[in-house]
Design a protein around this motif. Structure first.
Motif, PDB file in Angstrom:
ATOM      1  N   MET A   1      57.774  19.516  38.876  1.00 27.34           N
ATOM      2  CA  MET A   1      56.992  18.613  37.775  1.00 27.34           C
ATOM      3  C   MET A   1      57.515  18.973  36.396  1.00 27.34           C
ATOM      4  N   ALA A   2      57.905  20.125  36.302  1.00 26.43           N
ATOM      5  CA  ALA A   2      58.156  20.977  35.108  1.00 26.43           C
ATOM      6  C   ALA A   2      59.672  20.299  34.918  1.00 26.43           C
ATOM      7  N   LYS A   3      60.431  20.343  35.767  1.00 25.02           N
ATOM      8  CA  LYS A   3      61.850  19.717  35.695  1.00 25.02           C
ATOM      9  C   LYS A   3      61.916  18.221  35.051  1.00 25.02           C
ATOM     10  N   LEU A   4      60.866  17.433  35.772  1.00 26.74           N
ATOM     11  CA  LEU A   4      61.046  16.217  35.166  1.00 26.74           C
ATOM     12  C   LEU A   4      60.502  16.140  33.806  1.00 26.74           C
ATOM     13  N   ASP A   5      59.419  16.868  33.478  1.00 26.14           N
ATOM     14  CA  ASP A   5      58.940  17.014  31.985  1.00 26.14           C
ATOM     15  C   ASP A   5      60.198  17.509  31.096  1.00 26.14           C
ATOM     16  N   ALA A   6      61.118  18.300  31.532  1.00 26.17           N
ATOM     17  CA  ALA A   6      62.239  18.717  30.717  1.00 26.17           C
ATOM     18  C   ALA A   6      63.355  17.852  30.588  1.00 26.17           C
ATOM     19  N   LEU A   7      63.210  16.597  31.819  1.00 29.56           N
ATOM     20  CA  LEU A   7      64.263  15.703  31.704  1.00 29.56           C
ATOM     21  C   LEU A   7      63.909  14.430  30.802  1.00 29.56           C
ATOM     22  N   PHE A   8      62.560  14.329  30.775  1.00 28.56           N
ATOM     23  CA  PHE A   8      61.919  13.485  29.948  1.00 28.56           C
ATOM     24  C   PHE A   8      62.104  13.844  28.458  1.00 28.56           C
ATOM     25  N   SER A   9      61.600  15.033  28.369  1.00 29.70           N
ATOM     26  CA  SER A   9      61.849  15.565  26.837  1.00 29.70           C
ATOM     27  C   SER A   9      63.402  15.392  26.373  1.00 29.70           C
ATOM     28  N   ALA A  10      64.363  15.655  27.172  1.00 29.52           N
ATOM     29  CA  ALA A  10      65.772  15.698  26.766  1.00 29.52           C
ATOM     30  C   ALA A  10      66.181  14.202  26.428  1.00 29.52           C
TER      31      ALA A  10
END
Length: 134
Positions: A1-10
């Motif tokens: 989930m952290a990876k998806l959050d980071a992708l969303f933020s980017a």
């Protein structure tokens, strides 16, 4: 989930940098590679339509320029209430560097709206493996 959050933020951060004076429709894309790196891109329009560049193409170019060549996941963020999935050309670009089960998340400012696999967005696609037998 952290990876998806980071992708969303980017994707959200790069969307703000889009150059879209003609359509006024900003798109951002962020790619995660298997190594954990994130690359992003935004749409860049041009007065001589259709010479502009899609956000996904920009993110892929950044990934390749950094020496990476595999997409583990991608987030595409558009404006408005409708899903902004990759165009046909970008689906093929993604196909060059992704597997059929690679997740493609379509987002709006509020979060992820829908997730697809590459195979769902581009079924029966033509890719590098089609040329392997040559």
């Amino acid at each position: 989930m952290a990876k998806l959050d980071a992708l969303f933020s980017a994707a959200k951060a790069i969307q703000e940098k889009a150059y879209a004076p003609y359509s006024r429709f900003k798109v951002g894309a962020a790619i995660a590679t298997p190594s954990g790196q994130i690359f992003s891109g935004c749409n860049v329009e041009n007065a001589a339509y259709p010479v502009g560049t899609c956000a996904e193409a920009g993110a892929i170019a950044a990934m390749v320029a950094a020496g990476e060549n595999r997409i583990a996941a991608i987030v595409v963020m558009g404006e408005g209430e409708h899903l902004v999935t990759p165009c046909g050309g970008c689906r093929q670009r993604i196909r060059e560097f992704a597997q059929p089960q690679t997740p493609i998340h379509v987002a709006g400012p509020e979060g992820i709206r829908k997730s697809f696999t590459l195979d769902e967005l581009l079924p029966f696609s033509f890719g590098p493996d089609n040329l392997a037998d040559r």
